[in-house]
Design a protein around this motif. Structure first.
Motif, mmCIF file in Angstrom:
data_model
loop_
_atom_site.group_PDB
_atom_site.id
_atom_site.type_symbol
_atom_site.label_atom_id
_atom_site.label_comp_id
_atom_site.label_asym_id
_atom_site.label_seq_id
_atom_site.Cartn_x
_atom_site.Cartn_y
_atom_site.Cartn_z
ATOM 1 N N LEU A 1 0.902 -1.262 0.062
ATOM 2 C CA LEU A 1 0.109 -0.079 -0.084
ATOM 3 C C LEU A 1 0.769 1.251 -0.055
ATOM 4 C CD1 LEU A 1 -2.772 -1.082 2.694
ATOM 5 C CD2 LEU A 1 -2.901 -0.879 0.314
ATOM 6 N N THR A 2 0.867 2.195 -0.815
ATOM 7 C CA THR A 2 1.760 3.243 -1.026
ATOM 8 C C THR A 2 1.341 4.320 -0.001
ATOM 9 O OG1 THR A 2 0.233 4.239 -2.720
ATOM 10 C CG2 THR A 2 1.928 2.910 -3.515
ATOM 11 N N ASN A 3 0.270 4.084 0.732
ATOM 12 C CA ASN A 3 0.093 5.226 1.647
ATOM 13 C C ASN A 3 0.731 4.827 3.008
ATOM 14 O OD1 ASN A 3 -1.857 3.277 2.123
ATOM 15 N ND2 ASN A 3 -2.987 4.637 3.298
ATOM 16 N N GLN A 4 1.221 3.568 3.305
ATOM 17 C CA GLN A 4 1.923 3.316 4.411
ATOM 18 C C GLN A 4 3.346 2.994 4.308
ATOM 19 O OE1 GLN A 4 0.253 2.990 7.261
ATOM 20 N NE2 GLN A 4 -1.814 3.583 6.173
ATOM 21 N N PRO A 5 4.088 3.403 5.549
ATOM 22 C CA PRO A 5 5.692 2.968 5.359
ATOM 23 C C PRO A 5 5.822 1.571 4.950
ATOM 24 C CG PRO A 5 4.658 3.776 7.655
ATOM 25 C CD PRO A 5 3.471 3.660 6.657
ATOM 26 N N LEU A 6 6.771 1.207 4.457
ATOM 27 C CA LEU A 6 7.356 -0.006 4.105
ATOM 28 C C LEU A 6 8.917 -0.441 4.685
ATOM 29 C CD1 LEU A 6 6.992 -2.971 2.488
ATOM 30 C CD2 LEU A 6 8.265 -1.705 0.684
ATOM 31 N N GLY A 7 8.727 -0.974 5.928
ATOM 32 C CA GLY A 7 9.935 -1.100 6.574
ATOM 33 C C GLY A 7 10.395 0.173 6.977
ATOM 34 N N ASP A 8 11.439 0.698 7.082
ATOM 35 C CA ASP A 8 12.199 2.017 7.551
ATOM 36 C C ASP A 8 11.809 2.972 6.243
ATOM 37 O OD1 ASP A 8 12.958 0.906 9.509
ATOM 38 O OD2 ASP A 8 15.140 0.377 9.082
ATOM 39 N N GLU A 9 11.152 2.510 5.224
ATOM 40 C CA GLU A 9 11.059 3.469 4.215
ATOM 41 C C GLU A 9 9.611 4.476 4.381
ATOM 42 O OE1 GLU A 9 11.342 1.812 0.312
ATOM 43 O OE2 GLU A 9 12.746 0.676 0.918
ATOM 44 N N LEU A 10 9.570 5.647 3.909
ATOM 45 C CA LEU A 10 8.441 6.467 4.091
ATOM 46 C C LEU A 10 7.370 5.931 2.997
ATOM 47 C CD1 LEU A 10 9.889 9.931 4.669
ATOM 48 C CD2 LEU A 10 8.625 8.549 6.545
ATOM 49 N N PRO A 11 6.347 6.545 3.230
ATOM 50 C CA PRO A 11 5.036 6.182 2.251
ATOM 51 C C PRO A 11 5.461 6.917 1.062
ATOM 52 C CG PRO A 11 4.064 6.768 4.085
ATOM 53 C CD PRO A 11 5.634 6.970 4.549
ATOM 54 N N THR A 12 5.262 6.286 -0.191
ATOM 55 C CA THR A 12 5.660 7.013 -1.451
ATOM 56 C C THR A 12 4.375 7.666 -1.797
ATOM 57 O OG1 THR A 12 4.961 5.034 -2.664
ATOM 58 C CG2 THR A 12 7.313 5.083 -2.204
ATOM 59 N N LYS A 13 3.103 7.430 -1.609
ATOM 60 C CA LYS A 13 1.944 8.028 -1.971
ATOM 61 C C LYS A 13 1.788 8.440 -3.444
ATOM 62 C CE LYS A 13 1.095 9.716 2.680
ATOM 63 N NZ LYS A 13 0.811 10.721 3.678
ATOM 64 N N GLU A 14 2.192 7.349 -4.233
ATOM 65 C CA GLU A 14 2.117 7.702 -5.709
ATOM 66 C C GLU A 14 0.991 8.380 -6.191
ATOM 67 O OE1 GLU A 14 3.913 4.281 -7.439
ATOM 68 O OE2 GLU A 14 5.271 4.180 -5.813
ATOM 69 N N TYR A 15 -0.161 7.938 -5.803
ATOM 70 C CA TYR A 15 -1.465 8.493 -6.055
ATOM 71 C C TYR A 15 -1.564 9.941 -5.844
ATOM 72 C CZ TYR A 15 -2.032 8.213 -1.030
ATOM 73 O OH TYR A 15 -1.969 8.269 0.460
ATOM 74 N N ALA A 16 -1.121 10.316 -4.868
ATOM 75 C CA ALA A 16 -1.001 12.061 -4.699
ATOM 76 C C ALA A 16 -0.342 12.491 -5.948
ATOM 77 C CB ALA A 16 -0.480 12.289 -3.562
ATOM 78 N N ARG A 17 0.431 12.109 -6.759
ATOM 79 C CA ARG A 17 1.166 12.856 -7.755
ATOM 80 C C ARG A 17 0.773 12.284 -8.928
ATOM 81 N NH1 ARG A 17 5.042 10.985 -4.658
ATOM 82 N NH2 ARG A 17 5.754 9.121 -5.660
ATOM 83 N N TRP A 18 -0.349 11.231 -8.949
ATOM 84 C CA TRP A 18 -0.813 10.830 -10.437
ATOM 85 C C TRP A 18 -1.692 12.188 -11.216
ATOM 86 C CZ3 TRP A 18 -5.582 10.601 -12.411
ATOM 87 C CH2 TRP A 18 -5.866 9.948 -13.618
ATOM 88 N N ARG A 19 -1.575 12.164 -12.436
ATOM 89 C CA ARG A 19 -2.217 13.271 -12.939
ATOM 90 C C ARG A 19 -2.977 12.732 -14.176
ATOM 91 N NH1 ARG A 19 -2.322 15.108 -9.011
ATOM 92 N NH2 ARG A 19 -1.150 17.069 -8.193
ATOM 93 N N PRO A 20 -4.277 12.929 -14.626
ATOM 94 C CA PRO A 20 -4.907 12.400 -15.830
ATOM 95 C C PRO A 20 -3.993 12.891 -17.125
ATOM 96 C CG PRO A 20 -6.525 14.054 -14.879
ATOM 97 C CD PRO A 20 -5.084 13.843 -13.986
ATOM 98 N N GLU A 21 -3.921 12.131 -18.165
ATOM 99 C CA GLU A 21 -3.310 12.424 -19.488
ATOM 100 C C GLU A 21 -4.366 13.056 -20.330
ATOM 101 O OE1 GLU A 21 -2.091 8.854 -21.190
ATOM 102 O OE2 GLU A 21 -0.615 8.295 -19.371
ATOM 103 N N ASN A 22 -4.110 14.248 -20.678
ATOM 104 C CA ASN A 22 -5.113 15.104 -21.615
ATOM 105 C C ASN A 22 -4.799 14.460 -23.014
ATOM 106 O OD1 ASN A 22 -5.950 16.506 -19.426
ATOM 107 N ND2 ASN A 22 -4.018 17.948 -19.749
#
Length: 152
Positions: free
Chosen positions: A131-152
């Motif tokens: 789940l990208t909204n949660q930390p993975l081990g010692d790594e911070l969440p990547t929250k890739e969905y927050a950077r997603w933008r629709p293609e025009n």
């Protein structure tokens, strides 16, 4: 109504006892923060609901996201096992439809594959997910969905 339908009252629900007290007192004890000791929930932040990746997501994708997050216990990110068949069963849909929902979650950045599953005659195991909204081990969440933008 015929056939004895109506409300089902499982034995696990607290019942009002004599004197106005609720039964099953262990279930009613609250922690100092006001939460119930036994209660679990699935969290969806307001900023997540406002981001384009959530607004773009289908209803089935949103339901699937809740099922993935339901399997997260606070420690098992990257080890969340979920097969297409399991998801289809949880959502009451065909395997192909569940597979489309998983692809949608990946495309929009909500989940990533940790270990690809296999299905052969001798061995079978479901894909494990991150789940990208949660930390993975010692790594911070990547929250890739927050950077997603629709293609025009």
């Amino acid at each position: 109504m015929s056939g004895g339908g109506g409300v089902i009252a499982p034995a696990t629900f607290p019942v009002m006892q004599e004197g106005g007290r609720m039964g099953n007192s262990r279930r009613n004890k609250l922690l100092p923060n006001g939460r119930n000791q036994q209660s679990r929930f699935v969290k969806l932040e307001h900023f997540e609901m406002d981001c384009p990746a959530y607004r773009e997501m289908s209803l089935l994708g949103k339901a699937s996201l809740m099922e993935f997050r339901r399997r997260y216990d606070g420690r098992n990110n990257g080890e969340i096992s979920f097969s297409v068949r399991e998801l289809g069963s949880r959502l009451g849909c065909a395997d192909n439809t569940a597979n489309k929902a998983i692809w949608e979650l990946q495309r929009l950045g909500w989940i990533k594959v940790a270990v690809k599953g296999t299905f052969t005659r001798k061995t079978r195991h479901a894909t494990t997910w991150i789940l990208t909204n949660q930390p993975l081990g010692d790594e911070l969440p990547t929250k890739e969905y927050a950077r997603w933008r629709p293609e025009n």
